[in-house]
Motif scaffolding. Sequence first.
Motif, PDB file in Angstrom:
ATOM      1  N   ILE A 271       0.910  -1.075   0.170  1.00  0.00           N
ATOM      2  CA  ILE A 271       0.049  -0.029   0.050  1.00  0.00           C
ATOM      3  C   ILE A 271       0.738   1.142   0.002  1.00  0.00           C
ATOM      4  N   ALA A 272       1.954   1.341   0.654  1.00  0.00           N
ATOM      5  CA  ALA A 272       2.986   2.414   0.762  1.00  0.00           C
ATOM      6  C   ALA A 272       3.454   2.541  -0.371  1.00  0.00           C
ATOM      7  N   ALA A 273       3.827   1.506  -1.334  1.00  0.00           N
ATOM      8  CA  ALA A 273       4.469   1.418  -2.542  1.00  0.00           C
ATOM      9  C   ALA A 273       3.547   2.234  -3.532  1.00  0.00           C
ATOM     10  N   ALA A 274       2.115   1.606  -3.555  1.00  0.00           N
ATOM     11  CA  ALA A 274       1.074   2.261  -4.370  1.00  0.00           C
ATOM     12  C   ALA A 274       0.913   3.742  -4.327  1.00  0.00           C
ATOM     13  N   ALA A 275       1.159   4.267  -3.064  1.00  0.00           N
ATOM     14  CA  ALA A 275       0.744   5.407  -2.641  1.00  0.00           C
ATOM     15  C   ALA A 275       1.807   6.400  -3.282  1.00  0.00           C
TER      16      ALA A 275
ATOM     17  N   VAL B 157      -0.218   2.797 -13.336  1.00  0.00           N
ATOM     18  CA  VAL B 157       0.441   1.998 -12.076  1.00  0.00           C
ATOM     19  C   VAL B 157      -0.350   0.646 -12.247  1.00  0.00           C
ATOM     20  N   THR B 158       0.445  -0.513 -12.280  1.00  0.00           N
ATOM     21  CA  THR B 158      -0.054  -1.746 -12.507  1.00  0.00           C
ATOM     22  C   THR B 158       0.501  -2.666 -10.991  1.00  0.00           C
ATOM     23  N   LEU B 159      -0.161  -3.797 -11.011  1.00  0.00           N
ATOM     24  CA  LEU B 159       0.084  -4.502  -9.748  1.00  0.00           C
ATOM     25  C   LEU B 159       1.548  -4.905  -9.574  1.00  0.00           C
TER      26      LEU B 159
ATOM     27  N   ARG C  76       6.842  -9.439  -8.389  1.00  0.00           N
ATOM     28  CA  ARG C  76       6.041  -8.796  -9.349  1.00  0.00           C
ATOM     29  C   ARG C  76       4.231  -9.359  -9.123  1.00  0.00           C
ATOM     30  N   GLY C  77       4.501 -10.569  -8.620  1.00  0.00           N
ATOM     31  CA  GLY C  77       3.121 -11.074  -8.440  1.00  0.00           C
ATOM     32  C   GLY C  77       2.397 -11.157  -7.371  1.00  0.00           C
ATOM     33  N   LEU C  78       3.321 -10.538  -6.195  1.00  0.00           N
ATOM     34  CA  LEU C  78       2.621 -10.625  -4.729  1.00  0.00           C
ATOM     35  C   LEU C  78       1.519  -9.888  -4.568  1.00  0.00           C
ATOM     36  N   ALA C  79       1.360  -8.619  -5.109  1.00  0.00           N
ATOM     37  CA  ALA C  79       0.242  -7.537  -4.906  1.00  0.00           C
ATOM     38  C   ALA C  79      -0.989  -8.205  -5.594  1.00  0.00           C
ATOM     39  N   THR C  80      -0.984  -8.864  -6.773  1.00  0.00           N
ATOM     40  CA  THR C  80      -2.043  -9.626  -7.299  1.00  0.00           C
ATOM     41  C   THR C  80      -2.449 -10.701  -6.216  1.00  0.00           C
ATOM     42  N   HIS C  81      -1.476 -11.340  -5.594  1.00  0.00           N
ATOM     43  CA  HIS C  81      -1.755 -12.466  -4.736  1.00  0.00           C
ATOM     44  C   HIS C  81      -2.587 -12.128  -3.635  1.00  0.00           C
TER      45      HIS C  81
ATOM     46  N   ALA D 250      -8.018  -2.671  -8.624  1.00  0.00           N
ATOM     47  CA  ALA D 250      -9.411  -1.955  -8.002  1.00  0.00           C
ATOM     48  C   ALA D 250      -9.232  -2.001  -6.357  1.00  0.00           C
ATOM     49  N   ALA D 251      -9.282  -3.393  -6.095  1.00  0.00           N
ATOM     50  CA  ALA D 251      -9.327  -3.959  -4.805  1.00  0.00           C
ATOM     51  C   ALA D 251      -7.972  -3.024  -4.027  1.00  0.00           C
ATOM     52  N   LEU D 252      -6.916  -3.086  -4.658  1.00  0.00           N
ATOM     53  CA  LEU D 252      -5.497  -2.510  -4.051  1.00  0.00           C
ATOM     54  C   LEU D 252      -5.856  -0.969  -3.839  1.00  0.00           C
ATOM     55  N   LEU D 253      -6.450  -0.382  -4.676  1.00  0.00           N
ATOM     56  CA  LEU D 253      -6.810   1.113  -4.833  1.00  0.00           C
ATOM     57  C   LEU D 253      -8.077   1.539  -3.748  1.00  0.00           C
ATOM     58  N   ALA D 254      -8.888   0.548  -3.699  1.00  0.00           N
ATOM     59  CA  ALA D 254      -9.956   0.798  -2.619  1.00  0.00           C
ATOM     60  C   ALA D 254      -9.406   0.592  -1.069  1.00  0.00           C
ATOM     61  N   ARG D 255      -8.477  -0.246  -0.932  1.00  0.00           N
ATOM     62  CA  ARG D 255      -7.975  -0.459   0.359  1.00  0.00           C
ATOM     63  C   ARG D 255      -6.946   0.610   0.699  1.00  0.00           C
TER      64      ARG D 255
END
Length: 243
Positions: A49-53, A64-66, A77-82, A88-93
């Motif tokens: 979440i901090a990285a996405a921010a 921005v991709t997962l 690369r696949g951990l955010a998807t996991h 959308a779920a990541l951004l909502a969080r």
Amino acid sequence: MPTHDDPATGTTARTTTARATTARATAPQGAQPRRTQAERRAHAEAALIAAAARLIAEHGSTGVTLARVGEEAGFSRGLATHYFGSKAALLARLQEEALAEAMAAAAPERSGAGAAEELCRFARGVLEGVRNPTDLGRAFVVLGAEALAGTSELTPAVAELDARTRAWVVDVLGQTDVIGHGVADGELRAGVGAGVDAGAFAFAFVGLLKGLVVQAAAAPEAFDVATATVEAERWIRLALVAD
């Protein structure tokens, strides 16, 4: 048993479990125990979440991709998807975390000082965040602007968060013990039933603060936090002061 990357090492869950068993058997007495799976997941989610921010604050959400978020956080690369399943779920969080941060900074607890003071304190906290914005706060503003422009899949989530903030405002206005502090001295209207439409006030209150924050983000060099804070508090008190 399915395997996935361990956030700290990139090894599979099966390998990590085996290593943890060996470590427990050989660890010296008094050594710190390894983090549990739940603790590792919480740590990884917070890092993602901090990285996405950081990425969204600098570049917006469109590019921005997962996978990029995972790399930015130092994981696979696949951990955010996991963990989140979809962007959308990541951004909502992220939106949830940003709102929680803002609420904690602006109004950590009720003071009982009166509705006007509670709401002024919230406004001060929000605007102080403009002075020293966190990555989470900056990303929150960016996502809100994208939602307003209709370019974000988070538009419904932003609307929901606004609704929850308005509900908090209505709750403050509806607490008779909070309002009563000012009413006793004739300073405030006697609650919702004496001229203050709590729902309408909440819309105006949220709109005022969001508008100020967006202006600060658009032209930070021209935005005076102290002046904006004084004017926001003046409006709040005027809206609640008895005729």
